[in-house]
Design an enzyme around this catalytic site. Structure first.
Site, mmCIF file in Angstrom:
data_model
loop_
_atom_site.group_PDB
_atom_site.id
_atom_site.type_symbol
_atom_site.label_atom_id
_atom_site.label_comp_id
_atom_site.label_asym_id
_atom_site.label_seq_id
_atom_site.Cartn_x
_atom_site.Cartn_y
_atom_site.Cartn_z
ATOM 1 N N SER A 1 -6.414 0.828 -4.575
ATOM 2 C CA SER A 1 -6.511 2.264 -4.328
ATOM 3 C C SER A 1 -5.128 2.903 -4.474
ATOM 4 C CB SER A 1 -7.129 2.514 -2.952
ATOM 5 O OG SER A 1 -7.551 3.849 -2.824
ATOM 6 N N TYR B 1 0.850 -1.207 0.000
ATOM 7 C CA TYR B 1 0.000 0.000 0.000
ATOM 8 C C TYR B 1 0.876 1.244 0.000
ATOM 9 C CZ TYR B 1 -3.882 3.101 0.853
ATOM 10 O OH TYR B 1 -4.805 4.104 0.729
ATOM 11 N N HIS C 1 -15.802 1.260 -4.155
ATOM 12 C CA HIS C 1 -14.371 1.182 -3.849
ATOM 13 C C HIS C 1 -14.017 -0.069 -3.050
ATOM 14 C CE1 HIS C 1 -10.510 3.131 -3.968
ATOM 15 N NE2 HIS C 1 -10.364 3.060 -2.658
ATOM 16 N N ASP D 1 -17.629 3.260 -8.151
ATOM 17 C CA ASP D 1 -16.545 3.755 -7.299
ATOM 18 C C ASP D 1 -16.486 5.273 -7.406
ATOM 19 O OD1 ASP D 1 -14.283 4.314 -5.861
ATOM 20 O OD2 ASP D 1 -13.051 2.770 -6.793
#
Length: 718
Positions: free
Chosen positions: A560, A480, A679, A644
């Site tokens: 993301s 991430y 999302h 999203d």
């Protein structure tokens, strides 16, 4: 007040080296034609072409037709993967166990969530004082396909009224429904057009919430940048709700949150310009029409009020304390020069929650939990003994309670719930899942590797015990690296299925995250964002050098901001991974801030308007702008949702179009667009299982497997 939040997690895959993948039958792919348009933007005198700008229009029939054509191509490919059905069946089998959430008391009842195994949404149950159990709220009844989900619950002071939010199709826009908890009847009209909101009650009278004015044009992609706090009084219509903060140019912020303290004396307002840093104001609710009291008038820190005692405020802050500290101050002089340490900063990042008459301090030690109990004077009562090495979370109970609950998990241990006796410090197992997965067959080890600039990086690698380090293990590297978010050890049913197949699951703690405090976060932001990609690449190289895998058996995945991570890694190092799986990614770094609340991410990214240097830096790694014709990129399955409105699907659409038009070699580039999905939060279990079956199937097939690795291993044993 304890609130139930329903959330989802994302995961990530990675691979590297030269390609000697086992031969397999190629599935032919005929990509839909994607037209180009002559669209050009000028930044500081430099023209930048944007040939797929038309795909940003999520309301056009042309975009809808493109989405349909891409899905037809993608699912035609996935339908030909021979073991996709087997993966789905195994995912369903392993997923099918009862899951229970920690209980919490509201009024005359104890509430908890439960899922019998494959229900699309968790069900809220409750028991009365006699222990009689009943279904209280079943989100599976909201829609036939499970695409309307529960966002959160918030009870009035005496527990007699519930306000709960719902999301339709995974959208961040919410509706708030108000219910009498005794009769379960809906008592008012539904509140609409609520977004990025908490629900915080004032006594039993009403509650505070946040939202934006409904945008013109597309509700899913139009920019929203002036958040407002409202107060809803029970028995009145939403049109009568009182605007509390955010209605003037001076009060314009992208995010504003409001919370009432447990004693109902104060309203805490935290305006934010970006996802990091907040101002802090307090309103005395005991005095009608009282003015806001300023605690912080700048966004240079993350500071929040976690409790009050009389006129004393208790705040958790990283102001002059990158790893955070707990301070106290009197409300009559609440500014930083008057703050006194209660729990001082240490070398480890601190999180604090209130639990009965105590503070529970959770420290991250190399991303692993250490938990201590303090009184309100800051005196250490004890260190809490945890069940093992992993992640403890969920602490928080009301003042009058002497028992708290917390969950404990790690990468090979399903989440269990424990009770904590706040007077003795004793912990006891409250609930353990009956899952057909033997944790003892797997091991999880933390290693430290060196990134490009010499920084020491932690990574936890989990796999079956006794695997051979021969460079041929299918490996998922998850990353991430942003927004101060920490990747703590947690169990994933999907990753358990992956590891059953002999797969390796590796999770590095990249810069940009919150594992080592504000300095670690800042080291992966703006013009230091490349550090994050270098950290991820170095993690892959470590796995290859130490024979866990090779580039032929490595897949990279992130969601993301992690989707950006995968997009940047595969465009900078296309030789590194065999498979790339960017999910709901931020992929157009020149325009991300023009959609919905995207401008709020500028603390981490900067924007193309900031300066010539920032524009050039963003353009230098923006995945959409760095796809080069004639390059062989990894086999790529991009995933996104048509609803999203956090990271709009246009990012993924444009990246897919670029890759499909420029890919060299036979590696497929596909995009899987989930309908009535956003999302990630609230995605029905049935859709999650289908997604993972497709992701794992695509990954293993493109690593050269024609039968599942577990079946190959079984034949070898026979």
């Amino acid at each position: 007040m304890k609130k139930l939040l329903i959330a989802t997690l994302s995961l990530s895959l990675f691979v590297a080296c030269k390609k000697e993948t086992p031969t397999k039958k190629l599935i032919s792919v005929n990509y839909p034609e994607t037209k180009t348009v002559n669209t050009t933007d000028t930044y500081f005198g430099e023209e930048v072409k944007d040939p797929y700008r038309w795909l940003e229009d999520d309301m056009s029939e042309e975009t809808a037709a493109w989405v349909k054509a891409q899905n037809t191509t993608t699912f035609s490919y996935l339908d030909n993967i021979p073991f996709r059905k087997d993966l789905k069946e195994r995912l369903e089998q392993l997923w099918n166990y009862e899951k229970v959430g920690a209980p919490f008391k509201e009024g005359n009842y104890t509430y908890f969530s439960k899922n019998n195994g494959l229900q699309n949404q968790n069900v809220i149950y409750r028991t009365n004082k006699n222990g009689d159990e009943e279904v209280f709220l079943d989100p599976n009844t909201f829609s036939k396909d499970g695409t309307i989900s529960l966002g959160g619950l918030s009870f009035s002071k005496d527990g007699s009224i519930l306000a709960y939010s719902i999301s339709e199709g995974g959208s961040d826009w919410r509706k708030i429904i108000i219910m009498n908890t005794e009769t379960k009847e809906i008592v008012e009209d539904t509140l609409v057009d609520v977004k990025f909101s908490q629900i915080s009650w004032y006594k039993n009278n009403g509650f505070y919430y946040s939202s934006y004015d409904k945008p013109e044009g597309s509700e899913l992609s139009a920019k929203t940048d002036q958040h407002k706090v409202y107060y809803h009084k029970l028995g009145t219509s939403q049109k009568q709700d009182k605007l509390i903060y955010g209605g003037t140019p001076n009060e314009k912020h992208r995010y504003v949150y409001a919370n009432v303290t447990e004693d109902d004396k104060y309203l805490i307002i935290t305006p934010r310009i970006s996802t990091t840093g907040n101002k802090l104001y307090i309103k005395d609710l005991t005095k009608p029409n009282s003015a806001l009291i300023t605690v912080l008038n700048n966004t240079n820190s993350n500071t929040s009020v976690i409790d009050t005692k009389g006129s004393t405020l208790y705040l958790v802050t990283n102001l002059n304390a990158p790893n955070k500290r707990l301070v106290k101050v009197d409300i009559t002089n609440p500014t930083p020069e008057h703050w006194e340490d209660v729990i001082p900063e240490t070398n480890n990042v601190l999180s604090v929650s209130t639990s009965g008459k105590y503070f529970i301090a959770e420290y991250m030690v190399d991303a692993v939990s250490q938990v201590k109990q303090y009184d309100y004077n800051g005196t250490l009562i004890r260190e809490i003994t945890l069940p093992g090495i992993g992640n403890a979370s969920g602490f928080g109970s009301k003042k009058e309670e002497t028992t708290d609950y917390f969950s404990f998990t790690n990468y090979n241990t399903p989440s269990s719930i424990y009770t904590l006796n706040l007077e003795t410090g004793e912990t006891e197992l409250y609930w353990k899942p009956a899952i057909a997965f033997n944790s003892d067959d797997y091991e999880s080890n933390q290693v430290f590797y060196t990134s490009k600039d010499g920084t020491k990086m932690p990574m936890i690698i989990t796999h079956k015990k006794g695997i051979e380090l021969n460079g041929k293990n299918p490996t998922i590297l998850y990353g991430y690296g942003g927004f101060n978010i920490s990747l703590n050890p947690s169990f994933s049913i999907a990753m358990a299925v992956w590891m059953e197949q002999g797969g390796v699951y590796a999770v590095p703690n990249l810069r940009g995250g919150g594992e080592y405090g504000k300095k670690w976060h800042d080291a992966g932001t703006k013009m230091q964002k490349q550090n994050v990609f270098d950290d991820f690449i170095a993690a892959g190289e470590y796995l290859i050098e130490n024979k866990y895998t090779s580039s032929d058996y490595l897949a990279i995945r992130g969601g993301s901001n992690g989707g950006l991570l995968v997009g940047a890694t595969m465009t900078q190092r296309p030789d590194l991974a065999k498979v790339a799986l960017p999910a709901v990614g931020v992929l157009d770094m020149l325009r991300y801030h023009t959609f919905t609340a995207g401008a709020g991410w500028a603390y981490d990214y900067g924007t193309a308007e900031d300066s010539k240097e920032m524009f050039e830096y963003l353009k230098g790694y923006s995945p959409v702008h760095n796809v080069k014709a004639g390059t062989e990129y990894p086999a790529t399955l991009i995933t996104t949702g048509d609803h999203d409105d956090r990271v709009v699907p246009a990012h993924s659409f444009k990246f897919a179009a670029q890759l499909q038009s420029k890919q060299a070699g036979n590696n497929p580039v596909l995009i899987r667009i989930e309908t009535d999905a956003g999302h990630g939060a609230g995605t029905p279990v049935s859709k999650i299982i289908e997604q993972y079956a497709d992701i794992f199937g695509f990954t293993l097939y493109n690593m050269g497997f024609e039968v599942l690795p577990s079946k190959t291993q079984q034949k070898v044993k026979e």
